[in-house]
Structures are given as C-alpha cells and as structure tokens.
Design an enzyme around this catalytic site. Structure first.
Site, PDB file in Angstrom:
ATOM      1  N   GLY A  11       0.811  -1.213   0.000  1.00 46.18           N
ATOM      2  CA  GLY A  11       0.000   0.000   0.000  1.00 46.18           C
ATOM      3  C   GLY A  11       0.841   1.259   0.000  1.00 46.18           C
ATOM      4  N   TYR A 142     -15.101   3.942   8.396  1.00 42.76           N
ATOM      5  CA  TYR A 142     -13.644   3.907   8.559  1.00 42.76           C
ATOM      6  C   TYR A 142     -13.255   4.492   9.925  1.00 42.76           C
ATOM      7  CZ  TYR A 142      -8.751   5.312   7.601  1.00 42.76           C
ATOM      8  OH  TYR A 142      -7.387   5.522   7.644  1.00 42.76           O
TER       9      TYR A 142
HETATM   10  P1  NAD Z   1      -3.469   1.473   1.270  1.00 40.52           P
HETATM   11  O1  NAD Z   1      -4.904   1.336   0.915  1.00 40.52           O
HETATM   12  O2  NAD Z   1      -2.586   2.224   0.343  1.00 40.52           O
HETATM   13  O3  NAD Z   1      -2.823   0.042   1.491  1.00 40.52           O
HETATM   14  C1  NAD Z   1      -3.483  -0.963   2.209  1.00 40.52           C
HETATM   15  C2  NAD Z   1      -2.908  -2.294   1.771  1.00 40.52           C
HETATM   16  O4  NAD Z   1      -3.628  -3.314   2.470  1.00 40.52           O
HETATM   17  C3  NAD Z   1      -3.095  -2.560   0.260  1.00 40.52           C
HETATM   18  O5  NAD Z   1      -1.860  -2.888  -0.328  1.00 40.52           O
HETATM   19  C4  NAD Z   1      -4.067  -3.729   0.210  1.00 40.52           C
HETATM   20  O6  NAD Z   1      -3.818  -4.636  -0.842  1.00 40.52           O
HETATM   21  C5  NAD Z   1      -3.827  -4.376   1.579  1.00 40.52           C
HETATM   22  N1  NAD Z   1      -4.984  -5.158   2.022  1.00 40.52           N
HETATM   23  C6  NAD Z   1      -6.289  -4.870   1.873  1.00 40.52           C
HETATM   24  N2  NAD Z   1      -7.047  -5.861   2.363  1.00 40.52           N
HETATM   25  C7  NAD Z   1      -6.196  -6.796   2.840  1.00 40.52           C
HETATM   26  C8  NAD Z   1      -6.368  -8.062   3.454  1.00 40.52           C
HETATM   27  N3  NAD Z   1      -7.591  -8.577   3.656  1.00 40.52           N
HETATM   28  N4  NAD Z   1      -5.273  -8.758   3.830  1.00 40.52           N
HETATM   29  C9  NAD Z   1      -4.024  -8.244   3.607  1.00 40.52           C
HETATM   30  N5  NAD Z   1      -3.804  -7.071   3.010  1.00 40.52           N
HETATM   31  C10 NAD Z   1      -4.874  -6.347   2.631  1.00 40.52           C
HETATM   32  O7  NAD Z   1      -3.407   2.099   2.734  1.00 40.52           O
HETATM   33  P2  NAD Z   1      -2.259   2.983   3.382  1.00 40.52           P
HETATM   34  O8  NAD Z   1      -2.540   4.392   2.995  1.00 40.52           O
HETATM   35  O9  NAD Z   1      -0.925   2.429   3.107  1.00 40.52           O
HETATM   36  O10 NAD Z   1      -2.647   2.870   4.926  1.00 40.52           O
HETATM   37  C11 NAD Z   1      -1.957   2.038   5.829  1.00 40.52           C
HETATM   38  C12 NAD Z   1      -2.539   2.274   7.206  1.00 40.52           C
HETATM   39  O11 NAD Z   1      -2.390   3.658   7.549  1.00 40.52           O
HETATM   40  C13 NAD Z   1      -4.042   1.987   7.314  1.00 40.52           C
HETATM   41  O12 NAD Z   1      -4.312   1.490   8.601  1.00 40.52           O
HETATM   42  C14 NAD Z   1      -4.674   3.341   7.172  1.00 40.52           C
HETATM   43  O13 NAD Z   1      -5.934   3.406   7.784  1.00 40.52           O
HETATM   44  C15 NAD Z   1      -3.657   4.207   7.886  1.00 40.52           C
HETATM   45  N6  NAD Z   1      -3.727   5.611   7.487  1.00 40.52           N
HETATM   46  C16 NAD Z   1      -3.335   6.000   6.242  1.00 40.52           C
HETATM   47  C17 NAD Z   1      -3.395   7.336   5.890  1.00 40.52           C
HETATM   48  C18 NAD Z   1      -2.969   7.831   4.536  1.00 40.52           C
HETATM   49  O14 NAD Z   1      -3.151   9.023   4.234  1.00 40.52           O
HETATM   50  N7  NAD Z   1      -2.381   6.969   3.687  1.00 40.52           N
HETATM   51  C19 NAD Z   1      -3.854   8.280   6.828  1.00 40.52           C
HETATM   52  C20 NAD Z   1      -4.299   7.835   8.056  1.00 40.52           C
HETATM   53  C21 NAD Z   1      -4.198   6.503   8.400  1.00 40.52           C
HETATM   54  C1  AKB Z   2      -8.231   8.772   4.263  1.00 39.57           C
HETATM   55  O1  AKB Z   2      -8.395   9.838   3.643  1.00 39.57           O
HETATM   56  O2  AKB Z   2      -9.101   7.900   4.405  1.00 39.57           O
HETATM   57  C2  AKB Z   2      -6.897   8.566   4.934  1.00 39.57           C
HETATM   58  C3  AKB Z   2      -6.958   8.968   6.360  1.00 39.57           C
HETATM   59  C4  AKB Z   2      -6.815  10.389   6.714  1.00 39.57           C
HETATM   60  O3  AKB Z   2      -7.135   8.156   7.215  1.00 39.57           O
HETATM   61  N1  AKB Z   2      -5.896   9.276   4.191  1.00 39.57           N
END
Ligand code: NAD
Ligand code: AKB
Length: 319
Positions: A11, A142
């Site tokens: 991800g 979420y």
């Molecule tokens: P993303 O959607 O880019 O990546 C998530 C990954 O999880 C993907 O590669 C997907 O294939 C994998 N996935 C989905 N379902 C799955 C399953 N059943 N088993 C195994 N893998 C699975 O998300 P991200 O942005 O890298 O976020 C990572 C974490 O950070 C999450 O908990 C998200 O809530 C948190 N987060 C992200 C952001 C952001 O802006 N990116 C902000 C706040 C919180």
């Molecule tokens: C989203 O927009 O869902 C994420 C987050 C802030 O958790 N980037």
C-alpha cells in the site's frame, strides 16, 4: 535484531515503510505480506508472502517459522472506499486487527504497531488544534473502525501486557505509491496530474482545510514510536501526529510557484462530507513530549520534493 512482519506492505505507506525497515534492520529480517501479488521492484530484495489478514493461518505459519517479534499491521480499507462498502470496511479493519492481536498474543510476538487516523474524530470535535483527548464520534465507518481499533489495542496492552502502539496519521502525501481510496487522496493525485497535464480537477472544494504530512515524516514518526521506550509512553495506540495543514486552493498556489501555468478546478463529490467531518489542525504535544516527535517538512519543501521526483518519473515514462 528484530524480526518484523508487515501487513498491507504494497500500500501507500507499506511500500515505503517496508523499504525503510529493511534498510534499518536488514532485508531478510523484514517480511512483507499483502493480499495481492508483489508488483513492486522496490520490495523485490526481501521476503514477500501473499496473506489475507482475514484468514490468519498463513500469517501464523510465517510468525512461527520466522520467529517474528514485531508486526507492523497496515492492511486496511480507507475512508472513501469504506463509505462505499461499510460492512467490508468493518470486516477487514476490525476482523483483520483482531486476528493480528490474537496472533501476536498467542505466538510470542512482543510488539504490534498499527496506524489509527484523524478519521477518529467527527464534526463535534474541536476543529482547530484538536486535542489528544477529545470526543471520538466519527461519522464514517472507517472512523468507527479506527476508534474501535484504538480501544481494542489499548485493551490488549492492559489485559495481556501486549505492547501495542499507534498513531493518528493525518493525510499522507507520497510519490512512490498512489493512495488506496481515502479522502485525502486529492493531495497526492494533484501532483501526478500537475506533472502530466499541468491541470487538476479536485474532488474537494477550494476551502477544505485538512491536516497533512509528507511520507518521510510519516516513516520517521512510525519508526520513532516503534522504537520508543515502553516505560516512557503514557499513551499507546492513539498518538496525535501532525505536520502542516492546507486546503486545495492553498496547495495549488504553492504548486504554481514551481509551475506558473498550473490550473485547478473544483468538482466536489461524496468525499466532501467526509472531509467536512474531520479536523483542520491537530495538537500533537503528547507525541512531542513522550517520544520527541517533530516533523521536518512543510508545505513548500514537500511540494518542491514531490514535483522534482514525479517530474523525473514522468520523463522516464514511469508514470
Ligand atoms: P493502502 O490502501 O494504500 O494500502 C493498504 C494495503 O492493504 C493494500 O496494499 C491492500 O492490498 C492491503 N490489504 C487490503 N485488504 C487486505 C487483506 N484482507 N489482507 C491483507 N492485506 C490487505 O493504505 P495505506 O494508505 O498504506 O494505509 C496504511 C494504514 O495507515 C491503514 O491502517 C490506514 O488506515 C492508515 N492511514 C493512512 C493514511 C494515509 O493518508 N495513507 C492516513 C491515516 C491513516
Ligand atoms: C483517508 O483519507 O481515508 C486517509 C486517512 C486520513 O485516514 N488518508
């Protein structure tokens, strides 16, 4: 040396955190997993397994065989995708997290690091400088899973002595992997469209201010929290972290400093309501006090870096 397992490694965050962890702890000591096959050359130099967090048998085998002591659990469904299918979001986010916590508890894993989000807050929370301790009443599924996730992680700390840690990330901006279905995705897409077409059609309104952070700071925050002395932590799974805040109009103005002909238009969609329910800025003093958190990037240095990296990728035909 730590033996680490990463879920959701393909991800937006996992694809860069895994590389950073491998640089720090050694390629063979960081096992990347995701539900889909590895398509990333940057992750080709270390172990990778396909594993679904909702079906923890494969993960249990890896944890036992490799004697994993630390899990970075990143697999999740983000806000916009989650609002399209709330049951699926609950099943992956809560089902997956419970599986990881039980796997850790029953197989000798010492530490679980898992992100929360600014999505834990809803429209009733203070909008500016949102405090660490404030009402958690999200209006997205979420956000509901992130609140429950924080609570269940803290429960495992208190009940079982499992070392669980987590950060409430703001929107993360990065140049390696496109985001996977969130509301802050516009702040990444805008840079891709800027280098390709010098234009962007934004799905949020011009004035939608949200907290954001550049990926190098996100990686730095995550590893700093993971390495902090447990005895120094008063909080565990819910650390506010912040870097800077902006709205689409302000970001477009900064992009124009580097690309004067850049143009933006606004066509808000269902994600506007999600953005409107989140804070505009976050108070991260607990993270600063308990594990010395301090971001390095601001909107200008982030924008310059993003445009430089993506312009090179575009010229090379990679995006
Ligand atoms: P993303 O959607 O880019 O990546 C998530 C990954 O999880 C993907 O590669 C997907 O294939 C994998 N996935 C989905 N379902 C799955 C399953 N059943 N088993 C195994 N893998 C699975 O998300 P991200 O942005 O890298 O976020 C990572 C974490 O950070 C999450 O908990 C998200 O809530 C948190 N987060 C992200 C952001 C952001 O802006 N990116 C902000 C706040 C919180
Ligand atoms: C989203 O927009 O869902 C994420 C987050 C802030 O958790 N980037």
């Amino acid at each position: 040396m730590k033996k680490i397992l990463v879920t959701g490694a393909l991800g937006q965050i996992g694809s860069e955190l895994t590389v950073a962890l491998r640089q720090k702890y050694g390629e063979s000591n960081v096992i990347a997993t995701d539900v889909r096959p590895n398509n990333k050359a940057t992750l080709a130099n270390g172990p990778f397994h396909i594993a679904d967090v909702c079906n923890p048998g494969t993960l249990a085998e890896i944890v036992n065989k490799e004697k994993v002591d630390t899990i970075f659990h990143l697999a999740a469904i983000l806000s916009a995708r989650g609002e399209k299918d709330p049951q699926f979001c609950w099943n992956i986010n809560m089902g997956g997290l419970m599986n990881i916590l039980e796997l850790a508890r029953t197989n000798g894993v010492k530490e679980v690091v898992t992100p929360s989000s600014m999505a834990v807050w809803g429209p009733n929370a203070p909008q500016f400088n949102t405090p660490q301790e404030s009402a958690l009443k999200p209006t997205t599924m979420y956000g509901v899973t992130k609140v429950c996730g924080e609570r269940v992680c803290d429960y495992y700390v208190q009940k079982y002595g499992l070392d669980c840690r987590g950060l409430r990330y703001p929107g993360i901006i990065s140049s390696e992997t496109l985001p996977g279905g969130g509301t802050t995705d516009y702040a990444v897409e805008i840079f891709y469209d800027a280098v390709k077409t010098h234009r962007y059609s934004c799905f949020l309104s011009a004035e939608s201010t949200l907290p954001m952070m550049y990926m190098p700071d996100c990686i730095h925050a995550t590893i700093s929290l993971a390495e902090a002395e447990f005895k120094n932590l008063k909080h565990h799974s819910d650390f506010n972290v912040a870097a800077f805040s902006f709205n689409p109009k302000e970001l477009a103005e900064v992009i124009k400093k580097f690309m004067p002909d850049f143009q933006i238009e606004y066509n808000p969609d269902f994600r506007q309501a999600i953005a409107d329910s989140w804070p505009k800025s976050i108070d991260d003093s607990a993270a600063r006090e308990e594990w010395n958190w301090k971001p390095k990037y601001d909107i200008e240095t982030m924008t310059k870096d993003m445009l430089e990296i993506l312009t090179k990728k575009h010229a090379a035909g990679l995006i």
